[in-house]
Design a protein around this motif. Structure first.
Motif, short mmCIF file in Angstrom:
data_model
loop_
_atom_site.label_atom_id
_atom_site.label_comp_id
_atom_site.label_asym_id
_atom_site.label_seq_id
_atom_site.Cartn_x
_atom_site.Cartn_y
_atom_site.Cartn_z
N TYR A 164 9.60 -89.25 -27.86
CA TYR A 164 9.22 -88.65 -26.57
C TYR A 164 8.36 -87.42 -26.83
O TYR A 164 8.43 -86.80 -27.90
CB TYR A 164 10.46 -88.23 -25.78
CG TYR A 164 11.42 -89.33 -25.43
CD1 TYR A 164 11.25 -90.09 -24.27
CD2 TYR A 164 12.53 -89.60 -26.24
CE1 TYR A 164 12.16 -91.10 -23.94
CE2 TYR A 164 13.43 -90.60 -25.92
CZ TYR A 164 13.24 -91.35 -24.77
OH TYR A 164 14.14 -92.34 -24.43
N ALA A 165 7.61 -87.03 -25.79
CA ALA A 165 6.77 -85.84 -25.87
C ALA A 165 7.22 -84.82 -24.84
O ALA A 165 7.65 -85.17 -23.73
CB ALA A 165 5.30 -86.21 -25.62
N GLY A 166 7.11 -83.55 -25.20
CA GLY A 166 7.47 -82.47 -24.29
C GLY A 166 6.52 -81.30 -24.43
O GLY A 166 5.67 -81.26 -25.32
N ILE A 167 6.67 -80.34 -23.52
CA ILE A 167 5.89 -79.11 -23.57
C ILE A 167 6.83 -77.93 -23.40
O ILE A 167 7.94 -78.07 -22.89
CB ILE A 167 4.79 -79.08 -22.49
CG1 ILE A 167 5.38 -79.30 -21.10
CG2 ILE A 167 3.70 -80.10 -22.80
CD1 ILE A 167 4.37 -79.20 -19.97
N SER A 168 6.37 -76.76 -23.82
CA SER A 168 7.18 -75.55 -23.73
C SER A 168 6.29 -74.37 -23.37
O SER A 168 5.15 -74.27 -23.85
CB SER A 168 7.88 -75.29 -25.08
OG SER A 168 8.67 -74.12 -25.03
N ASN A 169 6.80 -73.51 -22.50
CA ASN A 169 6.10 -72.28 -22.12
C ASN A 169 4.83 -72.52 -21.32
O ASN A 169 3.96 -71.64 -21.27
CB ASN A 169 5.77 -71.43 -23.37
CG ASN A 169 7.02 -71.01 -24.12
OD1 ASN A 169 7.93 -70.44 -23.55
ND2 ASN A 169 7.06 -71.33 -25.41
N TYR A 170 4.70 -73.66 -20.68
CA TYR A 170 3.55 -73.95 -19.81
C TYR A 170 3.88 -73.49 -18.39
O TYR A 170 5.01 -73.61 -17.92
CB TYR A 170 3.27 -75.45 -19.79
CG TYR A 170 2.50 -75.99 -20.97
CD1 TYR A 170 1.30 -76.70 -20.78
CD2 TYR A 170 2.95 -75.82 -22.28
CE1 TYR A 170 0.59 -77.22 -21.85
CE2 TYR A 170 2.25 -76.33 -23.36
CZ TYR A 170 1.06 -77.03 -23.14
OH TYR A 170 0.37 -77.54 -24.21
N SER A 171 2.86 -72.98 -17.69
CA SER A 171 3.04 -72.58 -16.29
C SER A 171 3.19 -73.81 -15.41
O SER A 171 2.98 -74.95 -15.87
CB SER A 171 1.83 -71.77 -15.82
OG SER A 171 0.68 -72.61 -15.72
N ALA A 172 3.51 -73.59 -14.15
CA ALA A 172 3.66 -74.71 -13.21
C ALA A 172 2.36 -75.48 -13.09
O ALA A 172 2.34 -76.72 -13.12
CB ALA A 172 4.10 -74.19 -11.84
N GLU A 173 1.24 -74.78 -12.96
CA GLU A 173 -0.06 -75.45 -12.83
C GLU A 173 -0.42 -76.21 -14.10
O GLU A 173 -0.86 -77.36 -14.05
CB GLU A 173 -1.15 -74.42 -12.52
CG GLU A 173 -2.53 -75.03 -12.34
CD GLU A 173 -3.60 -74.00 -12.03
OE1 GLU A 173 -4.78 -74.39 -11.85
OE2 GLU A 173 -3.27 -72.79 -11.97
N GLN A 174 -0.22 -75.59 -15.26
CA GLN A 174 -0.51 -76.26 -16.52
C GLN A 174 0.39 -77.47 -16.71
O GLN A 174 -0.04 -78.51 -17.23
CB GLN A 174 -0.31 -75.28 -17.68
CG GLN A 174 -1.35 -74.17 -17.74
CD GLN A 174 -0.93 -73.04 -18.67
OE1 GLN A 174 0.27 -72.82 -18.89
NE2 GLN A 174 -1.89 -72.33 -19.22
N THR A 175 1.63 -77.36 -16.28
CA THR A 175 2.57 -78.48 -16.39
C THR A 175 2.12 -79.66 -15.55
O THR A 175 2.15 -80.82 -16.01
CB THR A 175 3.98 -78.03 -15.97
OG1 THR A 175 4.45 -77.03 -16.88
CG2 THR A 175 4.95 -79.20 -15.95
#
Length: 332
Positions: A164-175
């Motif tokens: 699986y892939a995830g993200i961390s510390n991204y803003s709402a818009e970037q997410t």
């Protein structure tokens, strides 16, 4: 002594589905940011990991640069995994990340395809694994197109090096943008890992809504605000505390009046301040799991016990808001 997991481990805590995926995570997960590097006794790390699994903690979270020196948390975890947990590998969710500085030069941090995929290969080698369960972009790169970073995550999954892939510390818009790109690539994002606590509530201003819309889970880190939301600093700053020894927390950030006010509310609930702080982050159903750190087995046990705490009443939530005041901005 050969490790045999407690047969009752799955009775110890609940498991939540991560967004609209098929993956469930324990309500409490263990982060290896601190206390698992070469500056800590490996047998202490081993004891914490063994006890965590016995308490139903199936998710161990790492990153390429965790530990002192960088990479040592993954190497030490590899040793313990090989000696204790290999029979249980399919019961574990192991994650790692790439994004912060790891090696010198222009290719050793941020979000380029070259760095992200090279970092994953290095992490797998350090941990002795063929794949990780979750691979994160640890932070957004202001100078690399988001399509490139997300393309690297897509490649990691398609290559079989991550499930699986995830993200961390991204803003709402970037997410929202990242989720759209990954959907178009055919590898939906599983989860986001932001900081969140009673005194750092930035994810409530749009990010949780963006995650819900994208069908992503949320696993929060620093729920105890680097120890500020514990009884550690109720009477001052101990010489061996994180505020006295770590570059991530300074003594001038300690607010004893705030901690004492929250501690009174926790005591009325039959919890420690740390247990209440952890329970509080989980009050929103959009939060899949909370990441805790642990420097000892006792600390681990005390924190995992947050799952046994009572539901919050409206009066308690209002009292907490009164003590903490305005929402705080994000910060790693």
């Amino acid at each position: 002594m050969t490790y045999r997991a407690d047969e009752r481990r799955y009775e110890r805590q609940p498991y939540n589905r991560s967004g609209r995926s098929g993956l469930k995570l324990p309500v409490v997960s263990l982060g290896l940011w601190h206390n698992f590097g070469d500056n800590r006794p490996v047998e202490n790390s081993r004891a914490i990991l063994r006890r965590a699994f016995d308490l139903g903690v199936t998710h161990f979270d790492l990153a390429n640069n965790y530990g002192v020196p960088y990479g040592s948390a993954e190497r030490n975890f590899s040793r313990i995994l090989r000696e204790d947990f290999l029979p249980y590998r399919d019961e574990l969710v192991i994650s790692t990340k790439a994004g912060y500085d790891m090696w010198p030069g222009p290719y050793g941090e941020w979000g380029s395809r070259k760095y992200v995929l090279a970092s994953l290969d290095q992490s797998l080698e350090r941990m002795g694994l063929d794949y990780v369960d979750i691979f994160y972009s640890h932070r957004p790169d202001p100078e690399t197109p988001l399509e490139e970073t997300m393309g690297a995550l897509d490649r990691a999954v398609r290559s079989g090096k991550a499930l699986y892939a995830g993200i961390s510390n991204y803003s709402a818009e970037q997410t929202a943008q990242a989720a759209r790109i990954m959907r178009e690539l055919g590898t939906p994002l599983l989860i986001h890992q932001p900081s969140y606590s009673m005194i750092n509530r930035w994810i409530e201003d749009g990010l949780l809504d963006a995650l819900e819309e994208a069908g992503m889970g949320c696993i929060v880190y620093s729920p105890l605000a680097q120890g500020l939301l514990t009884d550690r600093y109720l009477d001052g700053v101990p010489t061996d505390s994180r505020a006295a020894t770590s570059r991530f927390l300074s003594a001038d950030r300690i607010d004893r009046d705030l901690a004492r006010g929250l501690n009174e509310i926790a005591a009325s609930r039959g919890q420690t301040l740390a247990q209440m702080a952890l329970s509080w982050t989980l009050r929103d159903s959009r939060v899949t799991s909370v990441l805790i750190g642990a420097s000892s087995v006792k600390q681990l046990e005390d924190n995992v016990a947050c799952v046994d705490g009572p539901e919050f009443t409206e009066d308690e939530l209002q009292a907490i808001d009164k003590v903490t005041g305005p929402r705080s901005a994000a910060g790693r």
